[in-house]
Design a protein around this motif. Structure first.
Motif: not given
Length: 462
Positions: A269-276, A302-308, A310-313, A406-412
């Motif tokens: 999931l960390s290596n994935m992005c969904f386009f809809i 939250v799980e991904l962050q704990a595992a260090e 990248a977030p699901l996009m 926008i600061e809440h969207y750290s990976n924008i």
């Protein structure tokens, strides 16, 4: 027969009518911004935050369409409907190897795989019965439930069906319809007798309402049946289902990865992005699932962050609507490589011309993602959504303010760079994954689970 021979320029005479002119003089309406106002609007845009980390290499695009057709031209009031969902997986690294400048040969992209299939759902519509049901609404309900039950990753395992995913989505509901049992959900009411809080289980057996004895289905929880009518077009119901099932599919793929590959799904999931296609929103009677999806994506990140990791996009790309029209209206005044996180005030003052803004927030009942306006480095204009980085909207006053920070969207910055990776002059106001989801299929997400296996295997091998 008398043909309609009205002059196509009649509307010009109407506009020039003194009464119409007087009416328009009494109206306030949106006009293109100029001068200081335009400069003030453009000043809201900031430079895209830099992003020099890796981007996801696996991109899944989802798009859908629906159509209602007549069975026989001689009986146009007898109709059936179908919904087609296009799904494709693109390996971004392979795609970049095909990219020559900003022009991409879609046939070359399609040749990344010879597997070209999509999900197709069929529905009875007006003046039609399915499997001897007594009316169109019951026929539509049965067809919908059967379709979701049959769409599985593993053919002989009903627990891999889209219908079972509904139970997982419902488990995230709050309030009186919350169920703490994963294979149970509650219908808000029986479609036949309207008794409330009807318990439904994830089982293959026929289930009936305990009050009236009529048949009920797990998929009744989507409430699409409320939009179905016996003697009229049911295009609205088809549109509602199309919109809902595209977003359900995101949860369906995530759920399958999580359950089938518990040791590697986070890396995948960390290596994935969904386009809809369209905003991250569910409209109509199925809108309740947006809160569950928002909570699910938040929990995963939250799980991904704990595992260090990248977030699901997830990107919702809008190719029409008021914001889309507006950014094209002001686009020449926006600096390239700049972005704006849309506030409710901006929308009310400049876009919607809303003199009585909502006491809650825009999209409170439908959206699970935030709107952004973007002008890319190459000068292309986009309107896109990304998931809210919050588990819920419980404190609406705080949420209304913080969703547009926008600061809440750290990976924008990652979202923007990914959009720029796939922008192409071949497709106006779109990106290649969405365009190909409409026309081509690189790797089909058919119910065999092949693509999930590939995703999991690629993450295990890293």
């Amino acid at each position: 027969m008398i043909q309609d021979t009205a002059d196509k320029t009649t509307h010009i005479d109407i506009v020039q009518n003194p009464d119409i002119k007087n009416f328009l003089d009494e109206c306030n309406y949106m006009v293109p911004p100029t001068g200081n106002e335009l400069a003030e609007i453009a000043s809201n845009f900031i430079s895209v935050p830099p992003w020099d980390k890796e981007l996801p290499t696996k991109v899944i695009a989802i798009d859908g369409s629906s159509y209602e057709a007549t069975v026989n031209p001689q009986i146009p009031f007898t109709r059936f409907g179908f919904v087609k969902i296009g799904n494709l997986l693109i390996n971004r690294d392979s795609f970049k190897g095909l990219n020559s400048g900003k022009f991409v040969d879609p046939f070359e992209v399609a040749r990344l795989s010879k597997d070209n299939s999509s999900l197709l759902f069929s529905f009875p519509s007006s003046n039609m019965s399915y499997k001897n049901q007594k009316n169109v609404r019951d026929s539509f309900r049965l067809a919908l439930d059967e379709a979701l039950y049959k769409q599985r990753f593993t053919e002989n395992d009903p627990q891999t069906s889209i219908r079972t995913t509904l139970f997982r989505i419902a488990a995230n509901r709050t309030g009186k319809l919350h169920s703490n049992i994963p294979n149970r959900l509650f219908l808000h009411k029986c479609p036949s007798c309207e008794a409330e809080m009807i318990e439904v289980w994830d089982i293959p057996e026929v289930q009936k309402c305990p009050h009236c004895g009529e048949r009920i289905y797990p998929s009744d929880c989507l409430r699409i049946w409320e939009e179905v009518h016996d003697a009229a077009s049911n295009q609205l119901a088809l549109t509602r289902f199309t919109n809902a099932v595209m977003h359900i599919l995101i949860m369906h793929y995530i759920r399958h990865l999580r359950e089938r590959f518990p040791n590697s799904y986070l890396r995948t999931l960390s290596n994935m992005c969904f386009f809809i296609d369209g905003p991250l929103a569910i409209n109509g009677t199925a809108a309740w699932i947006k809160s569950s999806i928002q909570k699910c994506i938040y929990d995963i990140n939250v799980e991904l962050q704990a595992a260090e990791m990248a977030p699901l996009m997830v990107i919702g790309l809008q190719k029409s609507g008021k914001l889309y029209d507006y950014i094209h209206l002001i686009g020449n005044s926006i600096r390239p490589d700049s972005i704006y996180c849309v506030t409710d005030d901006f929308r009310n003052n400049y876009v919607d011309f809303n003199k009585t803004p909502s006491s809650t927030t825009y999209g409170n009942e439908t959206y699970y993602g935030q709107d952004f306006l973007l002008k890319t480095t190459s000068g292309k204009l986009f309107v896109f959504n990304v998931p809210y980085p919050f588990p819920n909207k419980d404190n609406i006053t705080v949420f209304k303010k913080e969703k547009a920070n926008i600061e809440h969207y750290s990976n924008i910055g990652a979202y923007v760079r990914l959009i720029e990776d796939f922008e192409s002059d071949l497709y106006e106001s779109a990106v290649v994954p969405i365009a190909l989801a409409q026309k081509y299929t690189a790797i089909s997400l058919q119910p065999g689970g092949k693509v999930l296996d590939l995703l999991a295997q690629s993450s295990i091998s890293r």
